[in-house]
Write an enzyme that holds these catalytic residues in place. Sequence first.
Site, mmCIF file in Angstrom:
data_model
loop_
_atom_site.group_PDB
_atom_site.id
_atom_site.type_symbol
_atom_site.label_atom_id
_atom_site.label_comp_id
_atom_site.label_asym_id
_atom_site.label_seq_id
_atom_site.Cartn_x
_atom_site.Cartn_y
_atom_site.Cartn_z
ATOM 1 N N GLY A 129 0.847 -1.195 0.000
ATOM 2 C CA GLY A 129 0.000 0.000 0.000
ATOM 3 C C GLY A 129 0.880 1.240 0.000
ATOM 4 O O GLY A 129 2.104 1.168 0.192
ATOM 5 N N LEU A 130 0.233 2.369 -0.181
ATOM 6 C CA LEU A 130 0.932 3.658 -0.223
ATOM 7 C C LEU A 130 1.690 3.920 1.071
ATOM 8 O O LEU A 130 1.340 3.354 2.126
ATOM 9 C CB LEU A 130 -0.091 4.791 -0.406
ATOM 10 N N ALA A 161 2.332 5.591 4.424
ATOM 11 C CA ALA A 161 1.382 6.086 5.439
ATOM 12 C C ALA A 161 0.005 5.436 5.371
ATOM 13 O O ALA A 161 -0.918 5.871 6.056
ATOM 14 C CB ALA A 161 1.235 7.609 5.410
ATOM 15 N N SER A 179 5.893 -1.832 -2.127
ATOM 16 C CA SER A 179 5.858 -2.797 -3.251
ATOM 17 C C SER A 179 4.822 -2.376 -4.300
ATOM 18 O O SER A 179 3.807 -3.038 -4.476
ATOM 19 C CB SER A 179 5.623 -4.227 -2.751
HETATM 20 N N1 LIG Z 1 -6.561 2.402 10.651
HETATM 21 C C1 LIG Z 1 -5.254 2.698 10.659
HETATM 22 N N2 LIG Z 1 -4.357 1.719 10.449
HETATM 23 C C2 LIG Z 1 -3.027 2.001 10.442
HETATM 24 N N3 LIG Z 1 -2.509 3.226 10.668
HETATM 25 C C3 LIG Z 1 -3.372 4.246 10.888
HETATM 26 C C4 LIG Z 1 -4.773 4.025 10.881
HETATM 27 N N4 LIG Z 1 -5.388 5.199 11.107
HETATM 28 C C5 LIG Z 1 -4.420 6.117 11.244
HETATM 29 N N5 LIG Z 1 -3.198 5.555 11.128
HETATM 30 C C6 LIG Z 1 -1.921 6.290 11.212
HETATM 31 O O1 LIG Z 1 -1.374 6.319 9.898
HETATM 32 C C7 LIG Z 1 0.056 6.267 9.967
HETATM 33 C C8 LIG Z 1 0.540 5.057 9.194
HETATM 34 O O2 LIG Z 1 1.935 5.073 9.184
HETATM 35 P P1 LIG Z 1 2.812 3.788 8.881
HETATM 36 O O3 LIG Z 1 4.212 4.155 9.184
HETATM 37 O O4 LIG Z 1 2.232 2.592 9.535
HETATM 38 O O5 LIG Z 1 2.588 3.653 7.302
HETATM 39 P P2 LIG Z 1 3.363 2.734 6.255
HETATM 40 O O6 LIG Z 1 2.309 2.187 5.348
HETATM 41 O O7 LIG Z 1 4.237 1.757 6.962
HETATM 42 O O8 LIG Z 1 4.226 3.791 5.451
HETATM 43 P P3 LIG Z 1 5.688 3.646 4.781
HETATM 44 O O9 LIG Z 1 5.478 2.942 3.472
HETATM 45 O O10 LIG Z 1 6.148 5.059 4.580
HETATM 46 O O11 LIG Z 1 6.584 2.873 5.707
HETATM 47 C C9 LIG Z 1 0.428 6.180 11.452
HETATM 48 O O12 LIG Z 1 0.721 7.476 11.905
HETATM 49 C C10 LIG Z 1 -0.855 5.632 12.083
HETATM 50 O O13 LIG Z 1 -0.980 6.020 13.431
#
Ligand SMILES: Nc1ncnc2c1ncn2[C@@H]1O[C@H](COP(=O)(O)OP(=O)(O)OP(=O)(O)O)[C@@H](O)[C@H]1O
Length: 199
Positions: free
Chosen positions: A32-33, A35, A106
Amino acid sequence: MATNITFHPGSVDPAERNALLRQKGVTVWLTGLSASGKSTIACALEQHLLHLHRFTYRLDGDNVRFGLNKDLGFDEKSRNENIRRIGEVSRLFSDATCITLTAFISPYRADRALARDIHEKAGLAFVEVFIDAPLDVVEQRDPKGLYRKARAGEIKEFTGISAPYEPPEHPELHIRTAECDVTEAVRVIMEYLTGHGYA
Ligand SMILES: Nc1ncnc2c1ncn2[C@@H]1O[C@H](COP(=O)(O)OP(=O)(O)OP(=O)(O)O)[C@@H](O)[C@H]1O
Ligand SMILES: [Mg+2]
């Protein structure tokens, strides 16, 4: 490609390894994207599984780029190689009976298909989980300030802004994080894992 190499067979067959260790390996591939919530959900899921005393390990985007893949950038070819290596590493972890959680953007379908193929050829399950959130939501979250930098032109080839994201067409699970919280996401993935005998 090296020549003069021969694959050495395992000391036990996979079914015997699973029986001895009382666990079956699986790779749960979150895509996924930035964040969208991959790392947040993978961490919560890892914690949940560890407290159930399951052999679990998380492979995460930036973390892997600090070590194994520190030679790779973010152009398309490097992203392909990044995912190919993670596909191979997660296959090894799964083969060792680990519940392997991967949290990588990915973005390319072909790369994820290759990672799936690497697992399936080895007789291992690959569970693709689309961690889905609209661009306006992830830009609003922007926990690392990357979208702001990408919009300002300070980061090139940023997924969703200046590089493509190809959403999965047939993921095993589709989780919309703008509509459900982390606990619910963990519950949905756990339901799948227990339903298929992995946890
Ligand atoms: N339902 C949800 N599930 C997961 N994260 C959430 C949700 N709602 C809000 N958030 C917030 O969204 C952000 C997600 O960040 P995270 O680092 O997990 O993303 P990521 O997909 O791993 O990004 P990256 O590819 O940059 O590593 C966090 O700040 C989290 O607290
Ligand atoms: Mg992450």
